[in-house]
Motif scaffolding. Structure first.
Motif, mmCIF file in Angstrom:
data_model
loop_
_atom_site.group_PDB
_atom_site.id
_atom_site.type_symbol
_atom_site.label_atom_id
_atom_site.label_comp_id
_atom_site.label_asym_id
_atom_site.label_seq_id
_atom_site.Cartn_x
_atom_site.Cartn_y
_atom_site.Cartn_z
ATOM 1 N N LEU A 5 0.831 -1.200 0.000
ATOM 2 C CA LEU A 5 0.000 0.000 0.000
ATOM 3 C C LEU A 5 0.861 1.243 0.000
ATOM 4 N N GLU A 6 0.504 2.184 -0.869
ATOM 5 C CA GLU A 6 1.234 3.444 -0.907
ATOM 6 C C GLU A 6 0.854 4.278 0.314
ATOM 7 N N LYS A 7 1.828 4.896 0.907
ATOM 8 C CA LYS A 7 1.562 5.786 2.035
ATOM 9 C C LYS A 7 1.296 7.203 1.525
ATOM 10 N N THR A 8 1.932 7.560 0.413
ATOM 11 C CA THR A 8 1.751 8.874 -0.205
ATOM 12 C C THR A 8 2.010 8.749 -1.696
ATOM 13 N N THR A 9 1.398 9.628 -2.477
ATOM 14 C CA THR A 9 1.641 9.628 -3.923
ATOM 15 C C THR A 9 2.881 10.429 -4.267
ATOM 16 N N GLY A 10 3.273 11.338 -3.365
ATOM 17 C CA GLY A 10 4.395 12.223 -3.666
ATOM 18 C C GLY A 10 3.974 13.373 -4.565
ATOM 19 N N LEU A 11 2.703 13.452 -4.883
ATOM 20 C CA LEU A 11 2.176 14.508 -5.741
ATOM 21 C C LEU A 11 1.271 15.417 -4.924
ATOM 22 N N VAL A 12 1.454 16.711 -5.049
ATOM 23 C CA VAL A 12 0.645 17.670 -4.299
ATOM 24 C C VAL A 12 -0.805 17.585 -4.777
ATOM 25 N N SER A 29 0.531 -2.441 -11.637
ATOM 26 C CA SER A 29 -0.587 -1.841 -12.374
ATOM 27 C C SER A 29 -0.129 -0.592 -13.120
ATOM 28 N N GLU A 30 0.652 0.241 -12.449
ATOM 29 C CA GLU A 30 1.150 1.468 -13.081
ATOM 30 C C GLU A 30 2.075 1.143 -14.253
ATOM 31 N N ASP A 31 2.897 0.117 -14.104
ATOM 32 C CA ASP A 31 3.791 -0.295 -15.188
ATOM 33 C C ASP A 31 2.994 -0.810 -16.385
ATOM 34 N N GLN A 32 1.918 -1.544 -16.123
ATOM 35 C CA GLN A 32 1.090 -2.073 -17.204
ATOM 36 C C GLN A 32 0.359 -0.953 -17.944
ATOM 37 N N LEU A 33 -0.153 0.015 -17.206
ATOM 38 C CA LEU A 33 -0.899 1.118 -17.815
ATOM 39 C C LEU A 33 -0.001 2.089 -18.579
ATOM 40 N N GLN A 34 1.183 2.324 -18.053
ATOM 41 C CA GLN A 34 2.141 3.280 -18.623
ATOM 42 C C GLN A 34 1.507 4.666 -18.820
ATOM 43 N N CYS A 35 0.742 5.086 -17.814
ATOM 44 C CA CYS A 35 0.069 6.392 -17.880
ATOM 45 C C CYS A 35 0.284 7.208 -16.616
ATOM 46 N N GLY A 36 1.269 6.864 -15.812
ATOM 47 C CA GLY A 36 1.500 7.588 -14.565
ATOM 48 C C GLY A 36 0.955 6.816 -13.387
ATOM 49 N N GLN A 37 0.809 7.527 -12.288
ATOM 50 C CA GLN A 37 0.318 6.889 -11.074
ATOM 51 C C GLN A 37 -1.172 6.596 -11.192
#
Length: 77
Positions: A5-12, A29-37
């Motif tokens: 589980l992600e604790k933070t996205t790192g994005l404001v 999932s993010e690697d499969q989508l190749q569209c960002g987080q």
């Protein structure tokens, strides 16, 4: 399963979203989508759905009620 589980996205302005169930590993999932987080992809999908609903209301495919001014669609201004 520890640490998946992600604790933070790192994005404001982006909160962590735990809506994905098919692949519990967010990074895969993010690697499969190749569209960002995933949070960005979900936000984009929500924005597109909102636009689709607005377009249904506005019916931009219908003819204009009146003719536009002569140079309204001319580019660049």
């Amino acid at each position: 399963m520890v640490g998946l589980l992600e604790k933070t996205t790192g994005l404001v302005g982006f909160g962590v979203c735990d809506m994905v169930k098919a692949e519990p590993d967010n990074k895969k999932s993010e690697d499969q989508l190749q569209c960002g987080q995933l949070e960005e992809v979900i936000l984009q999908a929500e924005n597109e759905l909102s636009l689709a609903r607005k377009m249904i209301q506005g019916k931009p495919w219908e003819p204009l009620v009146q003719e536009p001014p002569a140079n309204q669609w001319k580019w660049p201004i």
